[in-house]
Design an enzyme around this catalytic site. Structure first.
Site, short mmCIF file in Angstrom:
data_model
loop_
_atom_site.label_atom_id
_atom_site.label_comp_id
_atom_site.label_asym_id
_atom_site.label_seq_id
_atom_site.Cartn_x
_atom_site.Cartn_y
_atom_site.Cartn_z
N SER A 184 0.85 -1.19 0.00
CA SER A 184 0.00 0.00 0.00
C SER A 184 0.89 1.25 0.00
O SER A 184 1.68 1.42 -0.93
CB SER A 184 -0.96 -0.04 1.19
N ASP B 53 -8.37 -5.05 -6.28
CA ASP B 53 -8.09 -4.01 -5.29
C ASP B 53 -8.95 -2.78 -5.56
O ASP B 53 -8.89 -2.21 -6.65
CB ASP B 53 -6.60 -3.66 -5.36
N HIS C 146 -6.66 -5.83 -1.90
CA HIS C 146 -5.61 -4.98 -1.35
C HIS C 146 -4.80 -5.79 -0.35
O HIS C 146 -5.10 -5.82 0.85
CB HIS C 146 -6.23 -3.75 -0.69
#
Length: 598
Positions: free
Chosen positions: A458, A543, A575
């Site tokens: 991320s 995601d 994600h």
């Protein structure tokens, strides 16, 4: 070496809970290789059997209801975060989906002992960008909408399950807390991450509030509902409140935990303090130095689940009986780790180039001389989060393979007060990135500055790409998992229900309407031509936070420029990676990649 499957495969047992009636123990464990909920008599955990039978991505979020017959859990589709709520009748074994709506996300908002047959949930069923509030009848699975969302990011609900208000972001990145139909508290943007309504006491006369307004770090207040008078309960001048422990019956705070290098507890209730001190004393007698966390799901309050986090061993779970002060071991999350010598994360602190004090952790290879070691800077996500002392499987894995794992709580990280946190505003790829470079410089000597990699998920993936594009001379290679490569497209995309966060993102990252030049300059894609180190890019196809396009933009640029890269796309992930087979593929690729380039 510790097998990767032991670190990154399914845990043996996880997340135990005692049923509200105190009769049974529940926990997560693999059933035919997939995580499911298991149940056993409380006194006989070895007699556990699975009560759910998922055969997909597995169950990771579940709970037990106070009607003493319903278990609930959440499940999405291949990481798309369209969470559906499932109800299991523990008496009959019948299971049903209470929210069978395509593309709709379920959020569990409230359930308690005073309304055992009802749950409060949020659904973005009417509008994809906002979650309305529904009452769910557990016996019939009937849904009744009780509040339409006027633009709230979160809701405030009392113990009678009444909607009392919510929080809404403002255009400038600030926030307003609304209660009973009126604006109740205006929160400047610099205090947004340090302010949160904890909830109402059971008697309804007091509201508990965390807020950093007027101070550097978040403080706990008791607010008189009738007069608005605030009474300070706990504070620290530097560190934020990490956790508030509430009495399950009165909903009055009994302790707060401050997020320092190690947890620091401040007790507000003498009896609760005695119990926690008794648990700690028993662990010390057993030679265990660990963080302690308690779960009190059983209604009588006499039996607790105690999680013991050592860092250099598997997480231990115990049952604590208050009446006799007994602490009985249940199990660890991964007993296969017991035969391995694990490293232990150690805090460190350094002064950044502009004089700011920055904290972090290093996990050193066990028994190795701390001189000229290869290192991996493992950057946390968020970025409004932090590394803490914990069982960190990535840190343990890297140290086991001979690397020093460096984890930096760069400016913008939470836990260190609002001044430090807000030093990260509009500093993606700038001062936040400099803190990572300064950590490498600080640790040079024990680590070999010529053999350093960077990796992360991320925001951590963004930092890895930024390092490859902006400072390739510092790192030998970079690993990006689900990281954005273009801040302009990051801010323009994502799931509709993330739109209430837009003002916050604009204030903290940059406003696409006014800051296009800054955002493009801070995007790794803008300088993809400067990347000259190998990059491993990894993405979940579903995601909704950092979309597939973020990875494929940078991959296309690397390919067109003839630069070295590898790209792994997982079609059944979102994600981050959840499925054990996918995690094995990823970590095997990273292990080979690091070994080759370091």
């Amino acid at each position: 070496m510790i097998p990767r499957t032991v670190l990154f495969g399914n845990p043996a047992r996880l997340a135990p809970e005692i049923s509200p009636d105190g009769q049974r123990l529940y926990f997560l464990a693999p059933d035919d290789g997939v995580m499911n909920v298991w149940s056993a008599p409380l006194s006989r955990p070895e007699q556990a059997e699975p009560v759910t039978h998922d055969r997909g991505r597995g169950i990771r979020t579940y709970g037990l209801c106070h009607d003493d017959r319903t278990l609930y859990y959440l499940r999405d589709v291949d990481g798309d975060e369209s969470w559906r709520l499932y109800l299991l009748d523990l008496d009959t074994g019948a299971e049903r989906c209470a929210t069978p709506f395509d593309g709709v996300q379920t959020r569990v908002l409230a359930h308690n002992r005073w309304h055992p047959g009802t749950m409060v949930i949020g659904l973005n069923r009417e509008r994809r960008d906002l979650h309305d509030v529904y009452l769910l009848d557990l016996s019939t699975a009937g849904l009744t909408r009780v509040a339409e969302n006027p633009g709230y990011l979160s809701w405030v609900i009392d113990t009678e399950l009444r909607v009392r208000g919510g929080t809404a972001m403002n255009a400038g990145g600030g926030m307003t807390v609304h209660l009973d139909g009126e604006p109740w508290l205006d929160v400047p943007y610099e205090d947004v991450l340090g302010t949160r309504v904890i909830g109402y006491a059971r008697d309804g006369a007091t509201l508990y509030l965390l807020s950093s307004i007027g101070a550097n770090a978040s403080r706990l207040f008791a607010v008189d509902v009738a007069t608005g008078h605030r009474r300070l309960l706990a504070e620290d001048p530097t560190y934020d409140v990490k956790q508030v422990e509430l009495d399950p019956v009165t909903r009055v705070p009994q302790a707060v935990v401050f997020a320092k290098d190690r947890d620091e507890w401040v007790f507000l209730d003498e009896d609760f303090a005695k119990d926690v001190d008794r648990i700690r004393a028993e662990l010390i007698l057993r030679g265990v130095d660990a963080e302690v966390y308690v779960e009190r799901t059983e209604r009588s309050g006499e039996r607790w689940i105690v999680s013991v986090v050592r860092g250099d061993g598997p997480v231990q779970y115990h049952r604590y009986d208050r009446a006799g002060g007994r602490l009985d071991f249940l199990f660890t999350h991964q007993p296969e780790l017991d035969g391995h010598q694990l490293a232990r994360m150690e805090p460190f602190v350094f002064t950044a180039r502009d004089g700011v004090e920055v904290h972090g952790y290093v996990t050193w290879p066990h028994g190795a001389e701390r001189r000229a070691l290869p290192a991996v800077v493992n950057v946390h996500g968020g970025p409004w989060a932090r590394n803490s002392f914990c069982f960190d499987e990535e840190a343990l894995w890297l140290a086991d393979r001979g690397y020093a794992c460096v984890q930096v709580n760069f400016r913008g990280s939470t836990g260190y007060g609002k001044h430090f946190r807000n030093l990260g505003a509009r500093q993606w790829g700038a001062a936040m990135q400099d803190d990572l470079l300064d950590a490498v410089a600080h640790l040079t000597g024990p680590i070999d500055a010529d053999r350093v990699a960077i990796m992360g998920c991320s925001y951590g993936g963004y930092a890895a790409l930024a390092a490859a594009a902006f400072t390739p001379e510092v790192f030998r290679c970079a690993v990006d998992l689900c990281g954005p490569s273009n801040l302009l497209t990051l801010l323009a995309t994502g799931a509709p229900y993330r739109s209430p966060l837009r003002a916050f993102m604009n204030a903290q990252v940059g406003d696409p309407d006014r800051d296009q030049h800054l955002l493009w300059a801070r995007s790794p894609l803008s300088r993809a031509g400067d990347i000259r180190i190998p990059v491993l890019v990894v993405q979940g196809a579903n995601d909704v936070r950092v979309t597939r396009a973020e990875s494929e933009q940078i991959v296309a640029a690397l390919r067109d420029n003839g630069q070295p890269y590898e790209y792994l796309l997982f079609p059944d992930e979102g994600h981050g990676l959840v499925r054990p087979a996918n995690r094995e593929t990823y970590y095997a690729a990273v292990e080979r990649f690091l070994a080759e380039h370091l």
